[in-house]
Design a protein around this motif. Structure first.
Motif, PDB file in Angstrom:
ATOM      1  N   ASP A   1      11.505   6.922   0.141  1.00 40.26           N
ATOM      2  CA  ASP A   1      12.112   6.804  -0.903  1.00 40.26           C
ATOM      3  C   ASP A   1      11.226   6.807  -2.108  1.00 40.26           C
ATOM      4  O   ASP A   1      11.806   7.062  -3.337  1.00 40.26           O
ATOM      5  CB  ASP A   1      12.829   5.528  -0.969  1.00 40.26           C
ATOM      6  N   THR A   2      10.000   6.733  -2.071  1.00 42.35           N
ATOM      7  CA  THR A   2       9.075   6.725  -3.052  1.00 42.35           C
ATOM      8  C   THR A   2       8.882   8.213  -3.660  1.00 42.35           C
ATOM      9  O   THR A   2       8.201   8.254  -4.586  1.00 42.35           O
ATOM     10  CB  THR A   2       7.733   6.178  -2.897  1.00 42.35           C
ATOM     11  N   GLU A   3       9.140   9.081  -2.607  1.00 43.06           N
ATOM     12  CA  GLU A   3       8.741  10.674  -2.840  1.00 43.06           C
ATOM     13  C   GLU A   3       7.400  10.894  -2.970  1.00 43.06           C
ATOM     14  O   GLU A   3       7.159  11.971  -3.588  1.00 43.06           O
ATOM     15  CB  GLU A   3       9.693  11.046  -4.212  1.00 43.06           C
ATOM     16  N   GLN A   4       6.453  10.205  -2.435  1.00 49.69           N
ATOM     17  CA  GLN A   4       4.995  10.264  -2.524  1.00 49.69           C
ATOM     18  C   GLN A   4       4.698  10.892  -1.145  1.00 49.69           C
ATOM     19  O   GLN A   4       3.433  11.370  -0.873  1.00 49.69           O
ATOM     20  CB  GLN A   4       4.318   9.019  -2.829  1.00 49.69           C
ATOM     21  N   TYR A   5       5.524  10.530  -0.065  1.00 49.13           N
ATOM     22  CA  TYR A   5       5.028  10.968   1.317  1.00 49.13           C
ATOM     23  C   TYR A   5       6.107  11.764   2.195  1.00 49.13           C
ATOM     24  O   TYR A   5       7.367  11.671   1.616  1.00 49.13           O
ATOM     25  CB  TYR A   5       4.840   9.512   2.186  1.00 49.13           C
TER      26      TYR A   5
ATOM     27  N   LYS B   1       0.992  -1.254   0.047  1.00 52.38           N
ATOM     28  CA  LYS B   1       0.175  -0.120   0.076  1.00 52.38           C
ATOM     29  C   LYS B   1       0.944   1.225  -0.071  1.00 52.38           C
ATOM     30  O   LYS B   1       0.589   2.246  -0.635  1.00 52.38           O
ATOM     31  CB  LYS B   1      -0.840   0.091   1.193  1.00 52.38           C
ATOM     32  N   LEU B   2       1.874   1.246   0.645  1.00 55.43           N
ATOM     33  CA  LEU B   2       2.823   2.342   0.652  1.00 55.43           C
ATOM     34  C   LEU B   2       3.691   2.431  -0.548  1.00 55.43           C
ATOM     35  O   LEU B   2       3.831   3.573  -1.093  1.00 55.43           O
ATOM     36  CB  LEU B   2       3.733   2.169   2.121  1.00 55.43           C
ATOM     37  N   ALA B   3       3.952   1.376  -1.030  1.00 55.54           N
ATOM     38  CA  ALA B   3       4.805   1.435  -2.051  1.00 55.54           C
ATOM     39  C   ALA B   3       3.875   1.915  -3.403  1.00 55.54           C
ATOM     40  O   ALA B   3       4.700   2.576  -4.344  1.00 55.54           O
ATOM     41  CB  ALA B   3       5.023  -0.165  -2.539  1.00 55.54           C
TER      42      ALA B   3
END
Length: 313
Positions: A119-123, A98-100
């Motif tokens: 590291d996904t730069e979304q959070y 879900k986080l990925a």
């Protein structure tokens, strides 16, 4: 592409009705013959947007809702333009995915999951759980097991919640490795899905030792005091920064600030202290991405000396 559930709206329509009441003895013909009907306003008073709030598998889903749903109700009562929906996951792997994919709006991940989400730069991090001294691993054994030293674990089986559980898996494995045990070859490691399962496995004798961390252990002991009669905390590890609170980067900053303010002040009122007590926590506190640099340093050492958790996700 970001999940579109953020845009789901709940609209409240305000109905305004007017009525007339005759307060004097007079004829109906003295009044303007007008029918008073409910009128629908063209514009609703406000729009309520739903946000998912995913907590990592600290407990089994039913226990998670029991502990964290009061927090969602607290936020909903204080932020009327938003509706926060608690989202549980059946296991760590499901939560990690879900986080990925950035499919949840707000989240409370463990520190390892936190840096992976960053590291996904979304959070980004906006707060964290306090009580860092409690974010450490503990290793339980049965009191009648005869296990007294780390060397006694050779050839034995140890249960953990999941490969990516930082306090309950990675910290204990690193601790054992630093104290002379090759955790990949000298013991059998089994990942059982939750903190409660890890504890119950050693209680029932299915494994020789169990790794977890203090909050789920203390909460389970409150429910089942006999656990302390049969199990002992044989070892405990050093600590790291506690679990983070993160928000996806497309969430309005005004909403994030409201959540941040309410959580950081939660310990200052009676209702908030009751909610925190259920989490075995004294307070939430402000934090940012840099707060988790010590976690990055630890994970780098863990990867170099033991294993890469991402390969087991």
């Amino acid at each position: 592409m970001l999940n579109s559930s953020l845009l789901r709206r709940r609209t409240f329509i305000s109905l305004v009705a007017t009525t007339t009441l005759s307060l004097a003895a007079c004829s109906r013909t003295e009044f303007n013959q007008q029918e008073y009907l409910p009128k629908i306003l063209d514009t609703p008073p406000y729009e309520q947007i739903e946000y998912s709030f995913a907590v990592h598998p600290l407990h089994n889903p039913s226990r998670l809702f029991e502990i964290f749903n009061p927090l969602m109700e607290y936020l909903n009562n204080h932020i009327p333009q938003a509706y926060f929906r608690l989202e549980a996951s059946r296991d760590y792997s499901t939560y990690d995915k879900k986080l990925a994919s950035a499919s949840v709006d707000f989240a409370l991940p463990n520190p390892y999951q936190t840096i992976a989400a960053l590291d996904t730069e979304q959070y980004h991090v906006f707060a964290k759980m306090g009580d860092d001294y409690n974010f450490r691993g503990i290793i339980l054994v049965r009191k009648d097991s005869g296990i007294k030293t780390i060397n006694d674990l050779r050839g034995k089986t140890i249960s953990y919640p999941a490969p990516t559980a930082l306090a309950a898996t990675m910290l204990p494995q690193y601790f054992l490795q630093q104290h002379g045990l090759d955790v990949l070859h000298d013991v059998k490691n089994v990942y059982v899905g939750s903190q409660e399962s890890s504890i119950m496995n050693v209680l029932h004798g299915d494994v020789d030792a169990a790794a977890t961390w203090p909050p789920p252990w203390e909460l389970l002991v409150q429910q089942r005091p006999e656990l302390k009669e049969q199990l002992s905390v044989q070892w405990q590890t050093d600590s790291l920064p506690n679990n983070a609170l993160i928000a996806r980067k497309d969430i309005p900053i005004e909403v994030i600030k409201q959540v941040q303010h309410l959580l950081s002040k939660l310990h200052m009122n009676e209702q908030g202290r009751r909610i925190l007590a259920g989490m075995y926590l004294s307070k939430f506190e402000l934090a940012d991405n840099q707060t988790y640099q010590p976690v990055r340093d630890f994970v780098a050492h863990f990867r170099a000396e033991i294993r890469d958790p991402e390969r087991e996700m």
